[in-house]
Write an enzyme that holds these catalytic residues in place. Structure first.
Site, mmCIF file in Angstrom:
data_model
loop_
_atom_site.group_PDB
_atom_site.id
_atom_site.type_symbol
_atom_site.label_atom_id
_atom_site.label_comp_id
_atom_site.label_asym_id
_atom_site.label_seq_id
_atom_site.Cartn_x
_atom_site.Cartn_y
_atom_site.Cartn_z
ATOM 1 N N GLN A 226 0.821 -1.206 0.000
ATOM 2 C CA GLN A 226 0.000 0.000 0.000
ATOM 3 C C GLN A 226 0.854 1.254 0.000
ATOM 4 O O GLN A 226 0.492 2.264 -0.600
ATOM 5 C CB GLN A 226 -0.930 -0.006 1.216
ATOM 6 C CG GLN A 226 -1.932 -1.145 1.187
ATOM 7 C CD GLN A 226 -2.532 -1.410 2.555
ATOM 8 O OE1 GLN A 226 -2.344 -0.649 3.482
ATOM 9 N NE2 GLN A 226 -3.255 -2.513 2.677
ATOM 10 N N TRP A 458 3.353 3.545 16.865
ATOM 11 C CA TRP A 458 2.138 2.710 16.800
ATOM 12 C C TRP A 458 1.448 2.644 18.142
ATOM 13 O O TRP A 458 2.004 2.129 19.114
ATOM 14 C CB TRP A 458 2.539 1.299 16.360
ATOM 15 C CG TRP A 458 1.420 0.351 16.060
ATOM 16 C CD1 TRP A 458 0.335 0.555 15.261
ATOM 17 C CD2 TRP A 458 1.311 -0.999 16.540
ATOM 18 N NE1 TRP A 458 -0.439 -0.587 15.203
ATOM 19 C CE2 TRP A 458 0.135 -1.554 15.982
ATOM 20 C CE3 TRP A 458 2.094 -1.799 17.383
ATOM 21 C CZ2 TRP A 458 -0.280 -2.862 16.251
ATOM 22 C CZ3 TRP A 458 1.689 -3.100 17.637
ATOM 23 C CH2 TRP A 458 0.512 -3.623 17.069
ATOM 24 N N ARG A 459 0.255 3.181 18.196
ATOM 25 C CA ARG A 459 -0.660 2.840 19.285
ATOM 26 C C ARG A 459 -1.383 1.584 18.829
ATOM 27 O O ARG A 459 -2.146 1.603 17.870
ATOM 28 C CB ARG A 459 -1.639 3.989 19.562
ATOM 29 C CG ARG A 459 -2.626 3.658 20.662
ATOM 30 C CD ARG A 459 -3.575 4.807 20.997
ATOM 31 N NE ARG A 459 -4.666 4.268 21.802
ATOM 32 C CZ ARG A 459 -5.838 3.857 21.302
ATOM 33 N NH1 ARG A 459 -6.107 3.966 20.004
ATOM 34 N NH2 ARG A 459 -6.754 3.345 22.102
ATOM 35 N N ALA A 460 -1.131 0.487 19.515
ATOM 36 C CA ALA A 460 -1.493 -0.834 18.987
ATOM 37 C C ALA A 460 -3.003 -0.980 18.832
ATOM 38 O O ALA A 460 -3.775 -0.647 19.736
ATOM 39 C CB ALA A 460 -0.951 -1.924 19.909
ATOM 40 N N ASP A 461 -3.400 -1.508 17.678
ATOM 41 C CA ASP A 461 -4.811 -1.801 17.423
ATOM 42 C C ASP A 461 -5.151 -3.252 17.736
ATOM 43 O O ASP A 461 -6.306 -3.655 17.622
ATOM 44 C CB ASP A 461 -5.159 -1.505 15.962
ATOM 45 C CG ASP A 461 -4.284 -2.277 14.997
ATOM 46 O OD1 ASP A 461 -4.696 -3.352 14.553
ATOM 47 O OD2 ASP A 461 -3.179 -1.810 14.686
ATOM 48 N N GLU A 497 0.472 5.741 13.645
ATOM 49 C CA GLU A 497 -0.853 5.142 13.539
ATOM 50 C C GLU A 497 -1.614 5.102 14.865
ATOM 51 O O GLU A 497 -1.039 4.810 15.915
ATOM 52 C CB GLU A 497 -0.736 3.697 13.026
ATOM 53 C CG GLU A 497 -0.137 3.583 11.638
ATOM 54 C CD GLU A 497 -0.262 2.177 11.094
ATOM 55 O OE1 GLU A 497 -0.955 1.994 10.086
ATOM 56 O OE2 GLU A 497 0.348 1.259 11.691
ATOM 57 N N GLU A 519 -2.825 5.468 9.820
ATOM 58 C CA GLU A 519 -4.192 5.019 10.002
ATOM 59 C C GLU A 519 -4.725 5.715 11.246
ATOM 60 O O GLU A 519 -4.085 5.678 12.305
ATOM 61 C CB GLU A 519 -4.277 3.498 10.191
ATOM 62 C CG GLU A 519 -4.014 2.718 8.919
ATOM 63 C CD GLU A 519 -4.093 1.225 9.128
ATOM 64 O OE1 GLU A 519 -4.368 0.798 10.281
ATOM 65 O OE2 GLU A 519 -3.879 0.471 8.173
#
Length: 624
Positions: A226, A458-461, A497, A519
């Site tokens: 992407q 990254w703030r974890a999803d 993200e 994201e």
């Protein structure tokens, strides 16, 4: 080759949060790993004692022994997404593998594969170094994807691709099917194509982001990627690209003239660059770290005409730390004037590691990870010039921290050197995932003239905390991913993200970003939880209203409000309307839930569920 269709992308991204639960602790490599080599007299400890999680190979070792060691390492790490094992596998100068017996390496989580030569051509792998899709169902035979192939490093060697013994499809390329927090640097690859997706495994691939620098590459198949940044390299050719493919200072890069079809953004030179420091063994068998110098308006590889320009620092000028060393011991060694080498492992940091001296090098091997304890800022860098932090990962802890990495004091002396910028290379940040995490800001830049060269913030999803989306929103908390207060800060490769307000806040003047990927948070429970005053939502990339100059090249903000698909975000990007602030090739994308109403400042149509996976592009803002 065409990029695969995007149908089902949302369900795969939603599935991302399920993956960690299946591998709660992962597999941990329990055998102590030490330096391997010929049965010669041992060198002095300062040249080889790199900790129990580092393996050093010598070309005199049998290929079968090296292969067995690396096969076992991959088996332990291929599913260990949320585990604690960290390892580096280093190759002394020489040739490994033969035409009849190639060395074929697969790289799992938290694994570094690097050569120990002064040049990438000093270490030659006759074989392959690869990452395949990760197959999650039916005993590892189905639901195969690369969406969460994070956290691995490949650098400073040559690969003469040899697929002997592999099937026909596997023989068609060297496969590097990865997503964020994966770095390829100082490579020389010949003999076959390089594919950034694994098209040999059944099922969707969705490799979704990565980074290459300082490398000479064959024809590259981007495929399902992407977004991707390639910087200061040479490529024989490039095909495909889904949304956002950026090239900066790359010989052979494709033209951007057709943007957005294909979605290429191409800068002839890189405005500010500095290659990552690397460990090497000299002709006397001594270990050193080469610290490249900063460059302006650079193009191509740094090693084309000999050793990469810079300075050589002997390993004896480093304190070689392990997780058993206290922060007090580390700070005492830094105060003595030593640099810091962090061997692979998990470091609990209850008070800041303090870097106060200009030109200090902090180099991590094997994704060495600093975890905040009791709300500490794990690494605090003073307002000085030329500090280099490279190969270090940061985890938020259970108690809220003001930041995880802070460069400069909030109101300090920001007058640092433009010619010798403090540089952050391959630094990765995580809030949540393996455990609950809390921090106000992950990365805070207060100094002027700082270079960020590849970061994933990254703030974890997803993770193993056992949280629903709504619980995660209230538990794994972090306001912003990156806050830049300094002037003349450059970022090359900015992946940020899922933060709970603006993912990036840029308050300094003279900033430049080459490639931005985002994201928005998946997990706001309601629109009321996702409001910036009277504005719906928080833009991914926010430039403060008093900023007079800023350039962004190649930026994407994506939305997937899986917890509440009715949520709106007014703009993907918010910037002051002034001639000195210029955005080139920006986009918003809907991943099947929620809506971004506009790309930037009310310009650009909605990224909503009527155009899932189809970007809304703005070529330039403001319009020339």
């Amino acid at each position: 080759m065409h990029a695969p269709g995007r149908r089902g992308l949302a369900s795969l991204r939603s599935g991302r949060r399920q993956l960690g639960r299946a591998f709660t602790a992962g597999l941990v490599l329990t055998t102590a790993i030490t330096t391997a080599g010929a049965a010669a007299a041992a060198p002095p400890p300062s040249s080889w004692d790199l900790g129990s999680n580092v393996t050093v190979f010598d070309p005199s070792m049998p290929v079968s022994s090296i292969q067995a060691t690396l096969d076992a390492a991959n088996a332990a790490q291929v599913d260990n997404e949320m585990g604690t094992a960290r390892h580096a596998y280093l190759f002394k100068p020489g040739t490994y593998g033969t035409a009849q017996q190639p060395l074929q390496i697969k790289v799992g989580y938290y694994t570094e594969i690097s050569g120990l030569g002064a040049s990438p051509t000093d270490v030659v792998i006759n074989g392959k170094v690869e990452v395949y899709n990760r197959c999650l169902e039916n005993g590892g035979t189905s639901n195969c994807l690369a969406l969460v192939n994070f956290w691995r490093t490949l650098s400073n060697l040559s690969i003469n691709v040899n697929s002997a013994g592999q099937d026909g499809c596997r023989g068609s390329a060297d496969f590097w099917a990865v997503s964020q927090a994966v770095s390829m640097r100082r490579l020389n690859i010949t003999g076959a194509n390089l594919s950034l997706m694994d098209y040999c495994t059944d099922g969707p691939q969705y490799a979704s982001g990565g980074f290459i620098a300082d490398s000479k590459l064959p024809f590259v198949i981007s495929g399902s990627q992407q977004q991707w940044l390639t910087r200061n390299s040479e490529v024989a050719g490039w095909s495909n690209g889904v949304w956002n493919q950026v090239f900066s200072g790359v010989v052979g890069a494709p033209s951007e003239a057709g943007f957005p079809d294909p979605p290429y953004t191409t800068l002839d030179t890189t405005p500010v660059s500095r290659e990552k420091p690397y460990l090497f063994v000299d002709a006397q068998g001594k270990y050193n770290v080469r610290v490249p110098s900063a460059q302006k308006n650079s193009r191509g590889v740094s090693w084309a005409n000999g050793m990469t320009p810079g300075r050589t620092v002997p390993l004896t000028d480093f304190f070689v730390a392990t997780p058993a060393d206290s922060v007090q011991v580390i700070n005492n060694q830094l105060a003595r004037g030593l640099n810091l080498l962090l061997t692979p492992g998990m470091y609990d940091i209850a008070r800041s590691i303090e870097v106060k001296r200009a030109d200090t090098v902090v180099l991590g091997l094997g994704h060495a990870t600093l975890t905040s304890v009791n709300g500490a800022v794990p690494l605090d860098v003073a307002d000085v010039s030329g500090v280099v932090v490279a190969g270090v990962s940061f985890d938020a802890g259970l108690t809220n921290s003001p930041a995880l990495l802070r460069v400069g004091k909030p109101h300090g002396n920001r007058q640092t050197s433009a010619g010798n910028p403090t540089t952050l290379s391959d630094v990765y940040f995580r809030v949540g995932g393996p455990h609950v995490g809390k921090t106000d800001v992950a990365l805070e830049i207060n100094s002027d003239n700082v270079l960020i060269d590849h970061t994933w913030v990254w703030r974890a999803d997803h993770g193993v905390e056992g949280l629903t989306d709504t619980q995660r929103w209230k538990t794994n908390t972090s306001r912003n991913g990156v806050v830049v207060n300094g002037d003349n800060v450059t970022a090359t490769g900015l992946f940020v993200e899922h933060f709970q307000q603006h993912n990036v806040v840029w308050n300094g003047n003279g900033g430049t970003t080459v490639f931005f990927q985002n994201e928005l948070a998946y997990d706001p429970p309601t629109q009321a939880d996702w409001m910036n005053g009277n504005i719906k939502g928080w833009a991914a990339y926010k430039i403060a209203g008093n900023v007079k100059s800023h350039h962004l090249y190649g930026g994407g903000a994506y939305v997937f409000n899986q917890n509440n698909p009715s949520i709106h975000t007014e703009n993907g990007f918010e910037v002051p309307q002034t001639p000195g602030v210029q955005l080139h090739h920006i986009m918003t994308v809907n991943l099947s839930a929620g809506t971004i109403d506009h790309v930037v400042n009310g310009v650009g149509g909605p990224a909503d569920t009527t155009r899932i996976g189809s970007p809304v592009f703005v070529n330039d803002y403001p319009t020339p």
